[in-house]
Design a protein around this motif. Structure first.
Motif, short mmCIF file in Angstrom:
data_model
loop_
_atom_site.label_atom_id
_atom_site.label_comp_id
_atom_site.label_asym_id
_atom_site.label_seq_id
_atom_site.Cartn_x
_atom_site.Cartn_y
_atom_site.Cartn_z
N ILE A 1 -18.98 1.97 5.18
CA ILE A 1 -17.69 1.30 4.95
C ILE A 1 -16.71 1.59 6.09
O ILE A 1 -15.97 0.70 6.52
CB ILE A 1 -17.12 1.70 3.58
N SER B 1 -13.69 10.57 -1.80
CA SER B 1 -14.61 9.79 -2.62
C SER B 1 -15.65 10.63 -3.36
O SER B 1 -16.42 10.10 -4.13
CB SER B 1 -15.31 8.73 -1.77
N THR C 1 -22.37 5.64 1.88
CA THR C 1 -21.52 4.47 1.72
C THR C 1 -20.22 4.65 2.52
O THR C 1 -19.74 3.70 3.15
CB THR C 1 -21.17 4.26 0.23
N ALA C 2 -19.68 5.86 2.51
CA ALA C 2 -18.44 6.13 3.25
C ALA C 2 -18.64 5.83 4.73
O ALA C 2 -17.78 5.19 5.36
CB ALA C 2 -18.02 7.58 3.05
N VAL D 1 -12.04 9.51 3.92
CA VAL D 1 -12.75 8.76 2.88
C VAL D 1 -13.77 9.66 2.17
O VAL D 1 -13.89 9.65 0.95
CB VAL D 1 -13.45 7.51 3.47
N ASP E 1 -4.35 3.55 4.47
CA ASP E 1 -5.39 2.58 4.82
C ASP E 1 -6.78 3.02 4.35
O ASP E 1 -7.73 2.25 4.40
CB ASP E 1 -5.41 2.28 6.33
N ILE E 2 -6.91 4.25 3.87
CA ILE E 2 -8.21 4.73 3.40
C ILE E 2 -8.38 4.50 1.89
O ILE E 2 -9.43 4.83 1.34
CB ILE E 2 -8.42 6.23 3.72
N VAL E 3 -7.37 3.95 1.21
CA VAL E 3 -7.45 3.83 -0.24
C VAL E 3 -8.58 2.91 -0.68
O VAL E 3 -9.42 3.29 -1.50
CB VAL E 3 -6.10 3.35 -0.82
N LEU E 4 -8.64 1.71 -0.11
CA LEU E 4 -9.69 0.78 -0.51
C LEU E 4 -11.09 1.28 -0.11
O LEU E 4 -12.00 1.29 -0.95
CB LEU E 4 -9.41 -0.62 0.07
N PRO E 5 -11.29 1.74 1.14
CA PRO E 5 -12.61 2.30 1.49
C PRO E 5 -13.02 3.45 0.57
O PRO E 5 -14.18 3.53 0.15
CB PRO E 5 -12.42 2.81 2.93
N THR E 6 -12.07 4.32 0.24
CA THR E 6 -12.38 5.44 -0.65
C THR E 6 -12.82 4.94 -2.02
O THR E 6 -13.82 5.41 -2.58
CB THR E 6 -11.16 6.37 -0.80
N PHE F 1 -14.57 -1.02 8.20
CA PHE F 1 -13.10 -1.08 8.12
C PHE F 1 -12.40 -0.61 9.38
O PHE F 1 -11.33 -1.09 9.72
CB PHE F 1 -12.60 -0.21 6.94
N PHE F 2 -12.99 0.37 10.07
CA PHE F 2 -12.31 0.98 11.23
C PHE F 2 -13.21 0.97 12.44
O PHE F 2 -13.48 2.02 13.03
CB PHE F 2 -11.90 2.42 10.89
N MET G 1 0.82 -1.21 0.00
CA MET G 1 0.00 0.00 0.00
C MET G 1 0.86 1.27 0.00
O MET G 1 0.54 2.23 -0.67
CB MET G 1 -0.91 0.02 1.23
N LEU H 1 -14.14 2.04 -2.80
CA LEU H 1 -15.47 1.42 -2.72
C LEU H 1 -16.56 2.49 -2.66
O LEU H 1 -17.56 2.41 -3.38
CB LEU H 1 -15.56 0.51 -1.49
N ALA H 2 -16.36 3.50 -1.80
CA ALA H 2 -17.38 4.54 -1.65
C ALA H 2 -17.59 5.29 -2.97
O ALA H 2 -18.72 5.59 -3.37
CB ALA H 2 -16.99 5.52 -0.55
N THR H 3 -16.51 5.58 -3.66
CA THR H 3 -16.62 6.36 -4.88
C THR H 3 -17.27 5.54 -6.00
O THR H 3 -18.09 6.04 -6.78
CB THR H 3 -15.25 6.94 -5.29
N GLY I 1 -22.58 8.39 -2.04
CA GLY I 1 -21.15 8.27 -1.72
C GLY I 1 -20.90 8.51 -0.24
O GLY I 1 -20.16 7.77 0.41
#
Lengths: 178, 193
Positions: free
Chosen positions: A170, A129, A166-167, A125, B165-170, A174-175, A1, B172-174, A163
């Protein structure tokens, strides 16, 4: 990553060297061709300027008067019920309106609550997004003289709302404990 | 016209709110600061648009855009069935999509405006937005991105344990937001002709 961030730092330098070099191999007179395109860019900037001015002044008045903050206070109890933290609400309100404003709010939230807190993650996020819907609408349609937007605004705001929701969902996945 | 209404509402509500709360002195500085700020943005925009459209011209003339278009064409053709494959509009759309995916926000806008201009030409410079234009707008307002570079930068500066760590969540949301927008476009287009 972590490599991903490295890649993103290399991206622009790579583009800057690969495209002109490729064009050179294809016998394009690179400098003349670049200038020709750049001239068009400057003209476009002037053409979209009035739309940017109009949007920024209206948003500036709405924000500077405190009305935006009042609106945020008004809707936050309602949104709190769906698991939407009140702290992040100003970001959701300002994100479609002002890109620089949203970035400022995100930076504030990340610094105040910490980048690894739930709020820090959610703000990151949300910021990443969606985009500045009103601004993009005004600039893109302004540039080509579109007067009838039809359903464009509603569609853009639908994408923003979905969006954001969903943020939140999600980020809870995730957190969870952060 | 929704945007006319929202524009007016922001000004009227702002001025009235300041008036009622006894802070009318906030309005003029806010308005003039915004007007001044827009000139800064104009200068910045002129430079950035010039740079990216200069590079776009190189990429077009050298056939680079055509190569990229071949890769992204299946998606673009599905989203924009009205736009002919070889049209310059397709090239600009493909470049805009690539810039968004890579998180190059300031490159996406110039390519996006260029794409709008080409679509306006296809649409006979009508003042009414076409379905393709609105679809294209959704792609940009929901900004589907693999690398949200600005946010990663912010998090790094703030000392995040794992800034990415926010890359995948971002992502998905987008993608979900964008899909919702595209669906809404398909449904609403019949009502707004």
């Amino acid at each position: 990553m972590a490599a991903l961030y490295g890649i993103s730092q290399w991206m622009i330098p790579l583009i800057l060297v690969v495209i002109p070099l490729w064009a050179w191999f294809k016998q394009v007179s690179v400098y003349d061709c670049f200038v020709e395109g750049a001239a068009e860019g400057v003209k476009t900037a002037i053409r979209i300027f009035p739309y940017i001015l109009g949007m920024l002044v209206a948003i500036g008045i709405f924000r500077g008067s405190g009305a935006l903050a009042a609106l945020t206070d008004l809707v936050s109890p309602v949104l709190g019920k769906i698991g939407f933290p009140a702290e992040v609400l100003p970001l959701a309100v300002i994100r479609p309106l002002s890109g620089s404003g949203a970035l400022g709010v995100t930076a504030e939230l990340i610094n105040a609550y910490g980048p690894d807190s739930f709020i820090g993650h959610l703000a990151s996020v949300m910021q990443g997004s969606t985009d500045t819907t009103f601004y993009i609408l005004a600039v893109y349609f302004g540039a080509v003289g579109i007067k009838k937007y039809r359903h464009a605004l509603w569609v853009g705001l639908t994408a923003d709302c979905v969006g954001f929701l969903t943020a939140i969902f999600i980020c809870h996945l995730f957190f969870p404990l952060s | 016209m929704a945007l006319n209404f929202i524009w007016l509402a922001m000004i009227v509500l702002g001025v009235c709110y300041a008036g009622f709360t006894g802070q009318i002195d906030l309005i003029s500085p806010a308005a003039f600061a915004a007007a001044e700020q827009s000139v800064g943005i104009l200068l910045e925009m002129a430079g950035i648009l010039g740079l990216w459209l200069g590079l776009l011209n190189l990429a077009e003339k050298s056939g680079f855009v055509d190569m990229l278009a071949k890769v992204l064409y299946p998606i673009a053709a599905f989203l924009f069935p009205d736009i002919p494959r070889k049209d310059p509009a397709m090239g600009a759309i493909v470049m805009n999509m690539s810039a968004n995916l890579l998180g190059l926000g300031n490159a996406a806008t110039p390519f996006g405006i260029k794409a709008m201009e080409e679509m306006a030409r296809l649409n006979g410079h009508s003042p009414v937005a076409s379905n393709s234009m609105i679809t294209f707008l959704v792609l940009n307002t929901s900004s589907v991105t693999l690398i949200p570079a600005t946010v990663i930068g912010l998090r790094t500066k703030a000392g995040a344990l794992n800034a990415v760590d926010i890359v995948l969540p971002t992502f998905l949301a987008t993608v979900i937001g964008c899909t919702a927008g595209l669906l809404a476009e398909r449904i609403l287009r019949k009502w707004f002709s």
